[in-house]
Design a protein around this motif. Structure first.
Motif, PDB file in Angstrom:
ATOM      1  N   VAL A  18       0.854  -1.202   0.000  1.00  0.00           N
ATOM      2  CA  VAL A  18       0.000   0.000   0.000  1.00  0.00           C
ATOM      3  C   VAL A  18       0.883   1.244   0.000  1.00  0.00           C
ATOM      4  N   THR A  19       0.674   2.072  -1.006  1.00  0.00           N
ATOM      5  CA  THR A  19       1.477   3.281  -1.197  1.00  0.00           C
ATOM      6  C   THR A  19       0.553   4.454  -1.476  1.00  0.00           C
ATOM      7  N   LYS A  20       0.910   5.608  -0.936  1.00  0.00           N
ATOM      8  CA  LYS A  20       0.156   6.834  -1.199  1.00  0.00           C
ATOM      9  C   LYS A  20       1.118   7.995  -1.292  1.00  0.00           C
ATOM     10  N   SER A  21       1.029   8.717  -2.411  1.00  0.00           N
ATOM     11  CA  SER A  21       1.893   9.878  -2.633  1.00  0.00           C
ATOM     12  C   SER A  21       1.048  11.139  -2.745  1.00  0.00           C
ATOM     13  N   PHE A  22       1.607  12.241  -2.232  1.00  0.00           N
ATOM     14  CA  PHE A  22       1.032  13.566  -2.417  1.00  0.00           C
ATOM     15  C   PHE A  22       2.090  14.393  -3.145  1.00  0.00           C
ATOM     16  N   GLY A  23       1.927  14.503  -4.467  1.00  0.00           N
ATOM     17  CA  GLY A  23       2.954  15.151  -5.252  1.00  0.00           C
ATOM     18  C   GLY A  23       4.233  14.330  -5.198  1.00  0.00           C
ATOM     19  N   SER A  24       5.324  14.973  -4.831  1.00  0.00           N
ATOM     20  CA  SER A  24       6.605  14.275  -4.761  1.00  0.00           C
ATOM     21  C   SER A  24       6.834  13.608  -3.403  1.00  0.00           C
ATOM     22  N   GLN A  25       5.942  13.873  -2.448  1.00  0.00           N
ATOM     23  CA  GLN A  25       6.120  13.310  -1.110  1.00  0.00           C
ATOM     24  C   GLN A  25       5.341  12.006  -0.975  1.00  0.00           C
ATOM     25  N   ALA A  27       3.659   9.526   1.427  1.00  0.00           N
ATOM     26  CA  ALA A  27       3.163   9.418   2.799  1.00  0.00           C
ATOM     27  C   ALA A  27       3.162   7.976   3.284  1.00  0.00           C
ATOM     28  N   LEU A  28       2.912   7.023   2.378  1.00  0.00           N
ATOM     29  CA  LEU A  28       2.989   5.591   2.675  1.00  0.00           C
ATOM     30  C   LEU A  28       3.804   4.932   1.578  1.00  0.00           C
ATOM     31  N   ASP A  29       4.670   4.006   1.978  1.00  0.00           N
ATOM     32  CA  ASP A  29       5.594   3.407   1.014  1.00  0.00           C
ATOM     33  C   ASP A  29       5.587   1.887   1.175  1.00  0.00           C
ATOM     34  N   SER A  30       4.812   1.219   0.327  1.00  0.00           N
ATOM     35  CA  SER A  30       4.782  -0.253   0.264  1.00  0.00           C
ATOM     36  C   SER A  30       4.511  -0.891   1.629  1.00  0.00           C
ATOM     37  N   VAL A  31       3.441  -0.465   2.261  1.00  0.00           N
ATOM     38  CA  VAL A  31       3.104  -0.961   3.601  1.00  0.00           C
ATOM     39  C   VAL A  31       2.304  -2.267   3.497  1.00  0.00           C
ATOM     40  N   ASP A  32       2.716  -3.272   4.260  1.00  0.00           N
ATOM     41  CA  ASP A  32       1.982  -4.528   4.412  1.00  0.00           C
ATOM     42  C   ASP A  32       1.398  -4.581   5.816  1.00  0.00           C
ATOM     43  N   LEU A  33       0.179  -5.121   5.934  1.00  0.00           N
ATOM     44  CA  LEU A  33      -0.466  -5.195   7.245  1.00  0.00           C
ATOM     45  C   LEU A  33      -1.494  -6.316   7.243  1.00  0.00           C
ATOM     46  N   ASP A  34      -1.516  -7.117   8.309  1.00  0.00           N
ATOM     47  CA  ASP A  34      -2.520  -8.166   8.492  1.00  0.00           C
ATOM     48  C   ASP A  34      -3.147  -8.016   9.869  1.00  0.00           C
ATOM     49  N   ILE A  35      -4.488  -8.006   9.912  1.00  0.00           N
ATOM     50  CA  ILE A  35      -5.217  -7.957  11.178  1.00  0.00           C
ATOM     51  C   ILE A  35      -6.142  -9.160  11.233  1.00  0.00           C
ATOM     52  N   ARG A  36      -6.049  -9.913  12.328  1.00  0.00           N
ATOM     53  CA  ARG A  36      -6.806 -11.155  12.449  1.00  0.00           C
ATOM     54  C   ARG A  36      -8.067 -10.976  13.292  1.00  0.00           C
ATOM     55  N   SER A  37      -8.991 -11.877  13.111  1.00  0.00           N
ATOM     56  CA  SER A  37     -10.260 -11.849  13.828  1.00  0.00           C
ATOM     57  C   SER A  37     -10.024 -11.970  15.324  1.00  0.00           C
ATOM     58  N   GLY A  38     -10.708 -11.121  16.099  1.00  0.00           N
ATOM     59  CA  GLY A  38     -10.645 -11.209  17.552  1.00  0.00           C
ATOM     60  C   GLY A  38      -9.441 -10.567  18.193  1.00  0.00           C
ATOM     61  N   VAL A  69      -2.883  -3.216  -2.773  1.00  0.00           N
ATOM     62  CA  VAL A  69      -3.845  -4.316  -2.767  1.00  0.00           C
ATOM     63  C   VAL A  69      -4.409  -4.490  -1.360  1.00  0.00           C
ATOM     64  N   GLY A  70      -5.734  -4.708  -1.276  1.00  0.00           N
ATOM     65  CA  GLY A  70      -6.372  -4.972   0.008  1.00  0.00           C
ATOM     66  C   GLY A  70      -7.422  -6.057  -0.105  1.00  0.00           C
ATOM     67  N   THR A  71      -7.570  -6.848   0.964  1.00  0.00           N
ATOM     68  CA  THR A  71      -8.647  -7.825   1.058  1.00  0.00           C
ATOM     69  C   THR A  71      -9.264  -7.748   2.448  1.00  0.00           C
ATOM     70  N   VAL A  72     -10.555  -8.055   2.526  1.00  0.00           N
ATOM     71  CA  VAL A  72     -11.276  -8.148   3.799  1.00  0.00           C
ATOM     72  C   VAL A  72     -11.927  -9.514   3.862  1.00  0.00           C
ATOM     73  N   ALA A  73     -11.540 -10.304   4.861  1.00  0.00           N
ATOM     74  CA  ALA A  73     -12.045 -11.668   5.029  1.00  0.00           C
ATOM     75  C   ALA A  73     -11.842 -12.495   3.764  1.00  0.00           C
ATOM     76  N   GLY A  74     -10.718 -12.269   3.088  1.00  0.00           N
ATOM     77  CA  GLY A  74     -10.365 -13.028   1.900  1.00  0.00           C
ATOM     78  C   GLY A  74     -10.921 -12.497   0.607  1.00  0.00           C
ATOM     79  N   ALA A  75     -11.867 -11.553   0.676  1.00  0.00           N
ATOM     80  CA  ALA A  75     -12.473 -10.991  -0.536  1.00  0.00           C
ATOM     81  C   ALA A  75     -11.764  -9.702  -0.924  1.00  0.00           C
ATOM     82  N   SER A  76     -11.666  -9.455  -2.208  1.00  0.00           N
ATOM     83  CA  SER A  76     -11.008  -8.247  -2.694  1.00  0.00           C
ATOM     84  C   SER A  76     -11.691  -7.007  -2.133  1.00  0.00           C
ATOM     85  N   PHE A  77     -10.885  -6.047  -1.696  1.00  0.00           N
ATOM     86  CA  PHE A  77     -11.401  -4.834  -1.067  1.00  0.00           C
ATOM     87  C   PHE A  77     -10.822  -3.627  -1.789  1.00  0.00           C
TER      88      PHE A  77
END
Length: 528
Positions: A18-25, A27-38, A69-77
């Motif tokens: 996950v990446t997000k740019s504002f112009g040349s800056q 703000a997020l650079d290739s971030v991976d994250l997993d959050i599990r149930s409970g 790329v994002g998924t929620v409960a295995g489905a494309s988000f």
């Protein structure tokens, strides 16, 4: 008690590159994250590290760069889609809470129906359901009251309860600095609700600068720095110092406690600020003095008067009684007169009450004192830019971009600008309401240093704060408010976290609430 995911639990949210740019800056650079149930999964980092940008991508406020790329409960988000977030069961409490001040509590709860169009908002059952949901959370708030009339803690409670409402728990509750304006006991109500949510199968993404909360609540922690994920690890593998080091990329050298000896009031000195018999909303006749070089801390639970005294002193709210600076009286409810007498005020809700959200950093910084950057009665752009450059360096604003719109900066940098604006006026008195609310540990250290420097140069400082550790660190004396009055004064060895927290809970020693005074006050407002 920390909350970890049960063995074999499914992944609720998965993010890749996950990446997000504002112009040349970036703000997020290739971030991976997993959050599990409970589980309760904390994301931490300094202001400007990308936490709020991540939340806004999930909520649909920003769109990501290609390849995210994002998924929620295995489905494309679909990241960047409000509809996708709602359909996936993601619910949010943002830093600005997303409440409408001119609507009632009940109207804020039911402004949107499940079908996405504005629904009727005057039904009696809506008020009843709102009142019940808030009561279940542990608060007593009239659903008919306008949100703009609530305290900061009450507004936060309303936003959180609104996010939790529904027949089934959210798949993922995302909280961005939810405890920034909550005193300790109020925060514990929230934590209990979050644990109930996870036991029912829900998950929480928890963002907070209060590292003690993170270490006591989350089971997993992800650290962001400069838009990159530094690590994701179990809470069992972290200590407070290690977490700080991961956030900053270095060890933080603790700032020495501000020496009370440098600000001890000489009996022969005249107070710089005197408050006598100040009455107003939640205040029942407050007397206090603050001397040059002194930092007076004000503590208290929600409803104690702690959240009302700063605005009353600074002329932001209606009051009776007298406030003087160097013996000169300040007119009630007149913030312009307060500033003219050298009293500068920073409110708790900086975005709503202190910032010009569509103006640049430079404009927000210089607006309170244009004389110093003017020549022959006209603003000098050259002087303004030069002055802004100096203050950005002093305040350690990141990135140092004075032409950038202030709303695009992190909360910590915004707070630095608000404080810098006040310091540019060279105030005799500095009144600060929650000065480090929602800022990271590095920004907090910078702000504390600026406060101490102002006091060392002769300013009288008042800090109203729910952060007890902050008061112990910076204040030379602390007043603990209970039921609209100072209930205890702590100095020296008594000025410690445990004693302040004990005094906040001792309401029995204070006379019962003066209803007659409140009625008279309301009549005063009516006829003012």
């Amino acid at each position: 008690m920390t909350v970890t995911a049960p063995p074999g639990s499914e992944t609720i949210l998965s993010l890749r590159s996950v990446t997000k740019s504002f112009g040349s800056q970036r703000a997020l650079d290739s971030v991976d994250l997993d959050i599990r149930s409970g589980e309760i999964h904390a994301v931490v980092g300094q202001n400007g590290c990308g936490k709020s940008t991540l939340v806004k991508l999930l909520a649909g406020y920003h769109s990501p760069d290609p390849g995210s790329v994002g998924t929620v409960a295995g489905a494309s988000f679909e990241l960047g889609s409000v509809t996708a977030a709602k359909d996936a069961g993601l619910r949010f409490v943002h830093q600005d809470l997303g409440l409408i001040d001119d609507l009632s509590v009940a109207e804020n709860f039911f402004i949107e129906s499940d079908r996405g169009w504005v629904s009727p908002i005057t039904k009696k059952d809506e008020r009843v359901r709102t009142a019940q949901a808030i009561e279940d959370f542990g608060y007593d708030i009239d659903p008919r009251v306008l949100v703009g009339d609530l305290t900061a803690a009450e507004r936060t409670a309303v936003a959180i309860v609104r996010a939790l409402r529904g027949e089934k728990p959210p798949a993922l509750l995302i909280l961005d600095e939810p405890t920034a304006s909550l005193p300790g006991p109020d925060a514990q109500l929230l934590f209990a609700a979050l644990r109930r949510l996870t036991r029912a199968g829900g998950s929480v993404l928890f963002i907070s600068h209060h590292l003690d909360e993170v270490l006591g609540l989350a089971g997993t922690v992800t650290v962001l720095r400069d838009g990159r994920r530094i690590t994701t690890t179990s809470i069992d593998d972290l200590s407070h110092d290690r977490l700080v080091e991961l956030m900053l990329g270095r060890a933080l050298t603790p700032r020495a406690q501000y020496e009370a000896a440098t600000a001890t009031a000489d009996p022969d000195r005249v107070p710089r600020l005197s408050v006598r018999d100040v009455r107003g909303d939640g205040l029942l006749g407050v007397d206090l003095d603050v001397y040059p070089g002194e930092v007076l801390g004000i503590a208290g639970l929600t409803g104690s008067g702690r959240e009302n005294i700063a605005g009353a002193i600074a002329g932001q709210t209606f009051r009776w009684g007298s406030v003087t600076v160097d013996g000169e009286p300040i007119r009630p409810s007149d913030p312009v007169d307060s500033l003219a007498h050298g009293l500068a005020f920073a409110p708790a809700e900086r975005r709503r009450d202190a910032l010009l959200s569509t103006a640049t950093l430079r404009e927000n910084l210089t607006i309170a004192n244009l004389r110093s950057v003017s020549r022959r009665g006209r603003l000098s752009p050259r002087l303004e830019r030069k002055d802004s450059e100096k203050w950005m360096e002093t305040l350690d604003v990141r990135p140092p971009m004075q032409d950038r719109v202030i709303d695009q900066f992190s909360g910590g940098n915004q707070q630095k600008v608000v404080l810098g604006r006040l310091l540019r006026t060279e105030p005799k008195v500095l009144v600060l309401d929650e000065p480090t609310q929602g800022v990271d540990i590095g920004a907090k250290d910078t702000i504390h240093g600026l406060i101490v420097d102002a006091a060392s140069e002769g300013a009288a400082v008042i800090i109203c704060s729910t952060d007890v550790e902050e008061l112990v660190q910076v204040a030379t004396r602390v007043l603990v408010f209970r039921r609209g009055l100072p209930g205890a004064e702590l100095t020296g060895q008594d000025l410690n976290v445990e004693r302040i927290e004990e005094e906040q809970l001792l309401a029995a020693d204070v006379p019962p609430h003066n209803e007659t005074a409140d009625v008279a006050f309301q009549k005063g407002i009516t006829h003012a």
